[in-house]
Design a protein around this motif. Structure first.
Motif, PDB file in Angstrom:
ATOM      1  N   ASP A 120       0.851  -1.187   0.000  1.00  0.00           N
ATOM      2  CA  ASP A 120       0.000   0.000   0.000  1.00  0.00           C
ATOM      3  C   ASP A 120       0.890   1.240   0.000  1.00  0.00           C
ATOM      4  OD1 ASP A 120      -2.401  -1.323   0.070  1.00  0.00           O
ATOM      5  OD2 ASP A 120      -2.852  -0.846   2.161  1.00  0.00           O
ATOM      6  N   ARG A 121       0.500   2.233  -0.793  1.00  0.00           N
ATOM      7  CA  ARG A 121       1.110   3.570  -0.708  1.00  0.00           C
ATOM      8  C   ARG A 121       0.053   4.520  -0.176  1.00  0.00           C
ATOM      9  NH1 ARG A 121       0.927   7.883  -4.055  1.00  0.00           N
ATOM     10  NH2 ARG A 121       0.012   6.631  -5.744  1.00  0.00           N
ATOM     11  N   LEU A 124       1.105  13.112   5.645  1.00  0.00           N
ATOM     12  CA  LEU A 124       1.550  11.720   5.713  1.00  0.00           C
ATOM     13  C   LEU A 124       1.819  11.205   4.308  1.00  0.00           C
ATOM     14  CD1 LEU A 124      -0.877  10.085   8.319  1.00  0.00           C
ATOM     15  CD2 LEU A 124       1.430  10.955   8.707  1.00  0.00           C
ATOM     16  N   HIS A 125       2.889  10.472   4.182  1.00  0.00           N
ATOM     17  CA  HIS A 125       3.241   9.834   2.911  1.00  0.00           C
ATOM     18  C   HIS A 125       4.133   8.651   3.252  1.00  0.00           C
ATOM     19  CE1 HIS A 125       5.137  10.269  -1.396  1.00  0.00           C
ATOM     20  NE2 HIS A 125       4.210   9.326  -1.346  1.00  0.00           N
ATOM     21  N   GLY A 126       3.850   7.504   2.670  1.00  0.00           N
ATOM     22  CA  GLY A 126       4.702   6.364   2.956  1.00  0.00           C
ATOM     23  C   GLY A 126       4.164   5.079   2.359  1.00  0.00           C
ATOM     24  N   LEU A 127       4.819   3.994   2.743  1.00  0.00           N
ATOM     25  CA  LEU A 127       4.468   2.661   2.269  1.00  0.00           C
ATOM     26  C   LEU A 127       4.206   1.746   3.455  1.00  0.00           C
ATOM     27  CD1 LEU A 127       7.257   2.071  -0.424  1.00  0.00           C
ATOM     28  CD2 LEU A 127       4.960   2.985  -0.798  1.00  0.00           C
ATOM     29  N   GLN A 128       3.248   0.847   3.280  1.00  0.00           N
ATOM     30  CA  GLN A 128       3.049  -0.273   4.190  1.00  0.00           C
ATOM     31  C   GLN A 128       3.139  -1.537   3.367  1.00  0.00           C
ATOM     32  OE1 GLN A 128       1.781  -0.391   7.987  1.00  0.00           O
ATOM     33  NE2 GLN A 128       3.172  -2.000   7.369  1.00  0.00           N
ATOM     34  N   LEU A 129       4.067  -2.406   3.730  1.00  0.00           N
ATOM     35  CA  LEU A 129       4.273  -3.648   2.993  1.00  0.00           C
ATOM     36  C   LEU A 129       4.199  -4.822   3.964  1.00  0.00           C
ATOM     37  CD1 LEU A 129       6.889  -1.491   2.169  1.00  0.00           C
ATOM     38  CD2 LEU A 129       6.711  -2.923   0.145  1.00  0.00           C
ATOM     39  N   TRP A 130       3.829  -5.981   3.418  1.00  0.00           N
ATOM     40  CA  TRP A 130       3.861  -7.219   4.184  1.00  0.00           C
ATOM     41  C   TRP A 130       4.788  -8.204   3.489  1.00  0.00           C
ATOM     42  CZ3 TRP A 130      -2.068  -8.498   4.971  1.00  0.00           C
ATOM     43  CH2 TRP A 130      -2.656  -7.490   5.743  1.00  0.00           C
ATOM     44  N   VAL A 131       5.483  -8.983   4.314  1.00  0.00           N
ATOM     45  CA  VAL A 131       6.324 -10.081   3.851  1.00  0.00           C
ATOM     46  C   VAL A 131       5.761 -11.369   4.432  1.00  0.00           C
ATOM     47  CG1 VAL A 131       8.635 -11.085   3.862  1.00  0.00           C
ATOM     48  CG2 VAL A 131       8.364  -8.588   3.772  1.00  0.00           C
ATOM     49  N   ALA A 132       5.463 -12.342   3.590  1.00  0.00           N
ATOM     50  CA  ALA A 132       4.945 -13.625   4.068  1.00  0.00           C
ATOM     51  C   ALA A 132       6.051 -14.407   4.765  1.00  0.00           C
ATOM     52  CB  ALA A 132       4.388 -14.434   2.897  1.00  0.00           C
TER      53      ALA A 132
END
Length: 315
Positions: A58-59, A127-135
């Motif tokens: 997500d951005r 606010l500005h950024g990334l949310q990432l997931w790693v399995a």
């Protein structure tokens, strides 16, 4: 960040001039009702659900808004929070209570279960950024929940370009962050008019997301929005930018395990997802301890659809 998309809609993947590459279009997802903060989601996609073990991207922003994500659970993954502007307070069921700031890596490992909250600091901050997931491999079984923050990350650089390596290693710079499968994540900054050739691992698949500015990535024009999937077998990344700007690179060895993803849970079967949801809904503090500072406030789990959840596989 919680995944509050109740009915995900898959976007078609765009073509590029290079048959080895695929343009994964973003989709707009509201988080949290009428006053929702909106995010642009590029992973997962129906045809390409993962890039290495990266399974969610997500951005958010840039926008002036208030982020209030109450305590919610995760299983079977690591959350990677990468802010570009603004500060976010992270609290979790391990007792962590930190400010998330730009150029710092905030990495939370769920293992079989963890809960956390995220709240922006200040009145309607930018606010500005990334949310990432790693399995995680094997649904995170045998991996203890953990949180780590890294403020001093390694840098690879050349004439007119700089790579801040968040996870894994890139062009000789190796992050201290804990990983459980071979992967890489790095912010790439180019000066106006700069070009770069950055070494890659041919055994990895890679993808690039432009954050601001305009790039040419492996000869393909790329603006903020879509994720450009680069495929396997590349030993270098060719970049150019007339305007200058920032991008984020993700990659890793192809993740061979089937993933069942629903809400904030990653598992290997429908029954594992059901068990995690039931544990959260009955407030099982053995699996999901309380996040301090929120009293009884928490995000309830949505109902599971009336069908058996199946793994996401490449189309």
């Amino acid at each position: 960040m919680s995944n509050l998309e109740a009915r995900p809609v898959e976007n078609p993947c765009g073509a590029t001039d290079n048959p080895d590459m695929v343009l994964l279009e973003e989709r707009d997802v509201p988080l949290g009702g009428v006053r929702a903060m909106h995010v642009s989601r590029t992973l997962p996609q129906r045809t390409i659900p993962t890039v290495g073990a990266w399974c969610f991207l997500d951005r958010f922003g840039p926008e002036h808004t208030d982020m209030l994500v109450l305590p919610h659970p995760h299983t079977g993954l690591q959350t990677v929070t990468w802010p570009l502007a603004g500060e976010i307070r992270h609290r979790d069921s391990l007792g962590s209570d930190v400010l998330v700031r730009p150029s710092q890596l905030n990495l939370m490992t769920a293992g079989p279960g963890i809960a956390h909250s995220e709240v922006s600091q200040g009145d309607s901050p930018l606010l500005h950024g990334l949310q990432l997931w790693v399995a995680l491999p094997d649904s995170g079984n045998g991996i203890a929940p953990a949180f780590e923050q890294h403020a001093d990350l390694p840098v690879a650089e050349g004439d007119g370009w700089r790579a801040l390596v968040a996870l894994g290693d890139l062009d000789g710079a190796a992050s201290p962050a804990t990983t459980f499968t071979p992967l890489v994540g790095a912010q790439l900054d180019l000066d106006p008019g700069a070009t770069a050739q950055i070494g890659l691992r041919p055994g990895f698949e890679h993808a690039v997301l432009v954050l601001d500015g305009a790039f040419e990535v492996a000869g393909t024009p790329l603006a903020p929005g879509p994720l450009l999937y680069l495929g396997l077998g590349r030993d270098r990344l060719d970049l150019a930018s007339a305007t200058g700007g920032r991008a984020f690179l993700i990659g890793g060895e192809p993740f061979r395990e089937d993933l069942v993803m629903w809400w904030n849970f990653i598992a290997r079967s429908h029954d594992e997802i059901v068990a995690a949801r039931e544990a959260w809904e009955r407030d099982d503090t053995t699996r999901f301890p309380t996040v301090p500072g929120h009293g009884t406030d928490r995000i309830p789990a949505p109902p599971i659809p009336p069908l058996r959840l199946t793994p996401r596989r490449r189309g």
